[in-house]
Design a protein around this motif. Sequence first.
Motif, short mmCIF file in Angstrom:
data_model
loop_
_atom_site.label_atom_id
_atom_site.label_comp_id
_atom_site.label_asym_id
_atom_site.label_seq_id
_atom_site.Cartn_x
_atom_site.Cartn_y
_atom_site.Cartn_z
N TYR A 155 0.87 -1.18 0.00
CA TYR A 155 0.00 0.00 0.00
C TYR A 155 0.90 1.23 0.00
N ALA A 156 1.17 1.71 -1.20
CA ALA A 156 2.18 2.77 -1.36
C ALA A 156 1.85 3.60 -2.60
N PRO A 157 2.43 4.78 -2.69
CA PRO A 157 2.23 5.60 -3.90
C PRO A 157 2.77 4.88 -5.13
N ILE A 158 2.04 4.93 -6.23
CA ILE A 158 2.50 4.33 -7.48
C ILE A 158 2.24 5.30 -8.63
N LEU A 230 -6.68 2.36 -7.97
CA LEU A 230 -7.87 3.15 -7.66
C LEU A 230 -7.56 4.18 -6.57
N TYR A 231 -6.90 3.72 -5.50
CA TYR A 231 -6.53 4.63 -4.43
C TYR A 231 -5.71 5.80 -4.98
N ASN A 232 -4.69 5.47 -5.76
CA ASN A 232 -3.76 6.49 -6.23
C ASN A 232 -4.36 7.42 -7.28
N SER A 262 -1.13 4.52 1.37
CA SER A 262 -0.95 4.77 -0.06
C SER A 262 -0.73 6.25 -0.36
N ARG A 263 -0.66 7.06 0.70
CA ARG A 263 -0.47 8.51 0.61
C ARG A 263 -1.70 9.20 0.00
#
Length: 337
Positions: A155-158, A230-232, A262-263
């Motif tokens: 769960y991280a920025p991509i 989706l999060y990013n 995920s920031r």
Amino acid sequence: MRILIAGRCDGWMAIHMRHLSDGFRKLGHEVNLIDYHDCDKRRFPWFSFGEDEAARTRRGTAHLKSFISTFKPQLILLALAHLIFDFADLRKSFSGLIVFYDMDGPALSCYSEDLQWIKEIDLLVTVSRVTLCQLTAHGFNNIHHLAHGVDTDYYAPIVLSQAEKERFAAPLSFVGRPTARRAKLLDSIATEGLAVWGRRWSKKPYRNNKKLLSCVREKKNVIGMDLMKLYNATTLMVNILREPFVEVPTIMSLQVFAVPASRVCLLTEWVEEIEDAFEPDVQLLTFRNPEEFQEKARHYSKDPSAARRIGEAGRRRCLAEHTHAHRAEHLLRVLKC
């Protein structure tokens, strides 16, 4: 230490159980993760028609003993939805530590039965402080609160491709199964650029709400790396409690940790545990009523810079305090291992 973890290992829960196991591995422990359904399998299903619960429990316990005999763990961590093991019988042949990990809080079906089984284990850890208080009031002294952890590498920025942005981008997004209460809250922000994800939203009775139905992006669930995309791609993620917890606002769901990790800025319903984990309106956003929900959803979905600052602060908090390694270390400290 050798640790045997039994949990649900299919669907999105399989990802979480692997991450949980990795938390112990990062501390140098040897971990064997098994699906508790494997302990519930019948060798000859057609001979087991009408099998009572006692027979099912004996069979499940025998299967677990077989895993124990092969792996020889010193600690067993059980994340179960149903009581399929006889802990008193297990104690006769296993001298190590038995920990039950309650991930459902007050809704866990195990609490609707005789609670005697709790005396047979070393520790029950629960994601709900409400459950902690309830079981402590019943006289149990082997109960401890342990919130979900998060894998901050997963769960991280991509970086998203243009096609991924076009598929997932939205000012507001909600991921989860439909309930009447969730539908009512989401309906109130449906005209703000809301995207709703989950296959059941396009089924009756929810598809009768044409305004909300227009927000449903795809008629399927979003899991795995698609969820990270989706999060990013979202300015503001929304998290709403399920109905059973409305009267007792409890449990920080996995999303409460996964989204900030995920920031990404999260707007989540206030629960009893949240202020111990995050600073509200600094590291994530919280709401206590429909009016506050609508106000914050509209404001922050239109202010990406402010939302981004909150998402960045949330990720820093997750990195500092909320990884699975943090949770594993805390649990082993409680167990004095």
